[in-house]
Motif scaffolding. Structure first.
Motif, mmCIF file in Angstrom:
data_model
loop_
_atom_site.group_PDB
_atom_site.id
_atom_site.type_symbol
_atom_site.label_atom_id
_atom_site.label_comp_id
_atom_site.label_asym_id
_atom_site.label_seq_id
_atom_site.Cartn_x
_atom_site.Cartn_y
_atom_site.Cartn_z
ATOM 1 N N ARG A 53 0.760 -0.856 0.177
ATOM 2 C CA ARG A 53 0.105 -0.281 -0.122
ATOM 3 C C ARG A 53 1.407 1.150 -0.074
ATOM 4 O O ARG A 53 2.198 1.526 0.454
ATOM 5 C CB ARG A 53 -1.453 -0.135 1.391
ATOM 6 C CG ARG A 53 -1.856 -1.053 0.992
ATOM 7 C CD ARG A 53 -3.256 -1.117 2.738
ATOM 8 N NE ARG A 53 -3.834 -2.069 2.731
ATOM 9 C CZ ARG A 53 -4.420 -2.728 3.717
ATOM 10 N NH1 ARG A 53 -4.733 -1.201 4.305
ATOM 11 N NH2 ARG A 53 -5.663 -3.032 3.398
ATOM 12 N N GLU A 54 0.694 2.693 -0.677
ATOM 13 C CA GLU A 54 0.971 3.540 -0.788
ATOM 14 C C GLU A 54 1.313 3.832 0.915
ATOM 15 O O GLU A 54 0.825 3.696 2.202
ATOM 16 C CB GLU A 54 0.195 4.832 -0.884
ATOM 17 C CG GLU A 54 -0.254 4.513 -2.753
ATOM 18 C CD GLU A 54 0.617 4.559 -3.411
ATOM 19 O OE1 GLU A 54 1.609 5.296 -2.575
ATOM 20 O OE2 GLU A 54 0.745 4.973 -4.416
ATOM 21 N N CYS A 72 0.671 -5.956 -13.639
ATOM 22 C CA CYS A 72 0.888 -4.977 -11.072
ATOM 23 C C CYS A 72 -0.324 -4.226 -11.798
ATOM 24 O O CYS A 72 -1.016 -3.895 -10.804
ATOM 25 C CB CYS A 72 1.595 -4.962 -11.049
ATOM 26 S SG CYS A 72 2.446 -6.301 -10.717
ATOM 27 N N LEU A 73 0.263 -2.999 -12.612
ATOM 28 C CA LEU A 73 -0.521 -1.750 -12.747
ATOM 29 C C LEU A 73 -2.662 -2.262 -13.122
ATOM 30 O O LEU A 73 -3.497 -1.932 -12.938
ATOM 31 C CB LEU A 73 -0.661 -0.860 -14.027
ATOM 32 C CG LEU A 73 0.994 -0.419 -13.751
ATOM 33 C CD1 LEU A 73 1.255 0.905 -14.776
ATOM 34 C CD2 LEU A 73 1.000 0.815 -13.171
ATOM 35 N N LYS A 74 -2.823 -3.198 -13.489
ATOM 36 C CA LYS A 74 -3.889 -3.858 -14.487
ATOM 37 C C LYS A 74 -4.665 -5.105 -13.198
ATOM 38 O O LYS A 74 -6.113 -3.964 -12.997
ATOM 39 C CB LYS A 74 -4.127 -4.844 -15.351
ATOM 40 C CG LYS A 74 -5.401 -5.286 -15.911
ATOM 41 C CD LYS A 74 -5.985 -6.262 -17.280
ATOM 42 C CE LYS A 74 -6.967 -6.506 -17.076
ATOM 43 N NZ LYS A 74 -7.793 -5.859 -18.019
ATOM 44 N N VAL A 80 3.887 1.159 -9.218
ATOM 45 C CA VAL A 80 4.571 0.235 -9.588
ATOM 46 C C VAL A 80 6.216 1.513 -10.271
ATOM 47 O O VAL A 80 6.140 2.545 -10.673
ATOM 48 C CB VAL A 80 4.828 -0.276 -10.782
ATOM 49 C CG1 VAL A 80 6.281 -1.264 -11.643
ATOM 50 C CG2 VAL A 80 3.478 -0.931 -10.987
ATOM 51 N N VAL A 81 7.164 1.076 -9.954
ATOM 52 C CA VAL A 81 8.826 1.860 -10.090
ATOM 53 C C VAL A 81 9.330 0.801 -10.780
ATOM 54 O O VAL A 81 9.809 -0.517 -10.000
ATOM 55 C CB VAL A 81 9.483 2.116 -8.688
ATOM 56 C CG1 VAL A 81 10.268 2.689 -9.360
ATOM 57 C CG2 VAL A 81 8.414 3.469 -7.683
ATOM 58 N N ARG A 104 0.578 5.945 -11.606
ATOM 59 C CA ARG A 104 1.182 4.692 -10.656
ATOM 60 C C ARG A 104 2.436 3.818 -11.129
ATOM 61 O O ARG A 104 2.956 3.627 -10.782
ATOM 62 C CB ARG A 104 0.013 3.646 -10.264
ATOM 63 C CG ARG A 104 -1.167 4.382 -9.886
ATOM 64 C CD ARG A 104 -2.426 3.207 -9.580
ATOM 65 N NE ARG A 104 -3.275 2.549 -10.489
ATOM 66 C CZ ARG A 104 -2.848 0.954 -10.610
ATOM 67 N NH1 ARG A 104 -1.913 0.681 -9.927
ATOM 68 N NH2 ARG A 104 -3.719 0.658 -11.280
ATOM 69 N N MET A 105 2.937 5.062 -12.417
ATOM 70 C CA MET A 105 3.663 4.062 -13.326
ATOM 71 C C MET A 105 4.702 5.142 -13.378
ATOM 72 O O MET A 105 5.047 5.974 -13.748
ATOM 73 C CB MET A 105 3.718 3.402 -15.066
ATOM 74 C CG MET A 105 4.383 2.936 -15.556
ATOM 75 S SD MET A 105 5.057 1.503 -14.991
ATOM 76 C CE MET A 105 6.490 1.579 -14.507
#
Length: 247
Positions: A53-54, A72-74, A80-81, A104-105
């Motif tokens: 989590r953030e 991971c994004l989906k 994601v870093v 988020r990317m």
């Protein structure tokens, strides 16, 4: 820098670095699907920890064709870093491999060894997936004890590092020894070698993957249901290895 090149066959688009070696793949009709078996195996951390989590994130060292990032994004709500030293790889992922433009990317165009060594990265990624190969794809380009020790620091007090190795290459025993030294005797799990030669290693910090078989199988069923990954196969393999038999 290695020059990224493309090929396509039967609806699959492949990334190369101007050689025959495959550096990543995408099913054109279903971009977020993990086409290559080893990339699916690199998600085996889901058996042991939930998506972070953030403000923490999933870390990916080596963007490749963006397969792990897209998945991971989906499939999660995580940031994601991705650390990729070659901007041309990022460009080709965005143009030809449908890498999303998302808040988020995050992509860092840096040398992975320097990125993990930066004190700023301590504890930012409790999940760190490491897939660092050059054009020849014969062994990881970063594999020292110091590198793996820095990866361990990026995990924070509790986390999992996942590394793509080749079991039949002379770099494998060296990498295993260096991972074990860097993680100071903490548990490492190894998935059975696949036909392509890949062996996926999970190294743990601040936690033990040794759980009751029924709990592991139950978690595997949940991962399989939620993410569409063959998690029960992985769990049975580990349980078989624990018993000293092949599953």
């Amino acid at each position: 820098m290695d020059e990224p090149t493309l090929s396509e066959h039967e609806g699959i688009r492949y990334l190369h670095f101007n050689t025959e070696w495959i550096q990543g793949a995408m099913e054109i009709a279903e971009p977020a699907k993990l086409v290559l078996e080893y990339t699916a195996q690199m998600m085996a951390w889901l058996l042991f920890v939930p998506p972070p989590r953030e403000p923490q994130a999933i870390g990916v060292l080596g963007l490749g064709a963006g397969s792990l990032a897209r998945f991971c994004l989906k499939q999660t709500n995580c940031t994601v870093v991705a650390v990729e030293w070659n901007p041309a790889v990022t460009a080709i992922c965005q143009t030809w491999f449908k890498l999303p433009t998302s808040s988020r990317m995050l992509i860092a165009h840096e040398d992975a060894a320097q990125w993990v060594a930066d004190p700023v990265q301590r504890g930012v990624c409790p999940v760190l997936m490491v897939d660092l190969y050059d054009a020849q794809a014969q062994g990881p380009v970063c594999d020292s004890v110091e590198f793996y020790r820095d990866c361990r620091a990026v995990l924070g007090e509790r986390g999992v590092m996942v590394v793509n190795l080749f079991g039949n290459h002379d770099s494998f025993p060296r990498n295993m020894a260096n991972i074990e030294a860097a993680f100071e005797g903490e548990t490492a799990l190894v998935l059975p070698e696949i036909d392509a030669g890949n062996r996926i290693v999970l190294a743990f910090r601040g936690m033990s993957p040794q759980v009751e078989p029924q709990l592991l199988l139950a978690r595997a069923e949940e991962v399989e249901r939620q993410y569409g990954l063959p998690a029960r196969k992985w769990a049975r393999s580990w349980l078989g290895l624990t018993r000293g038999t092949q599953d």
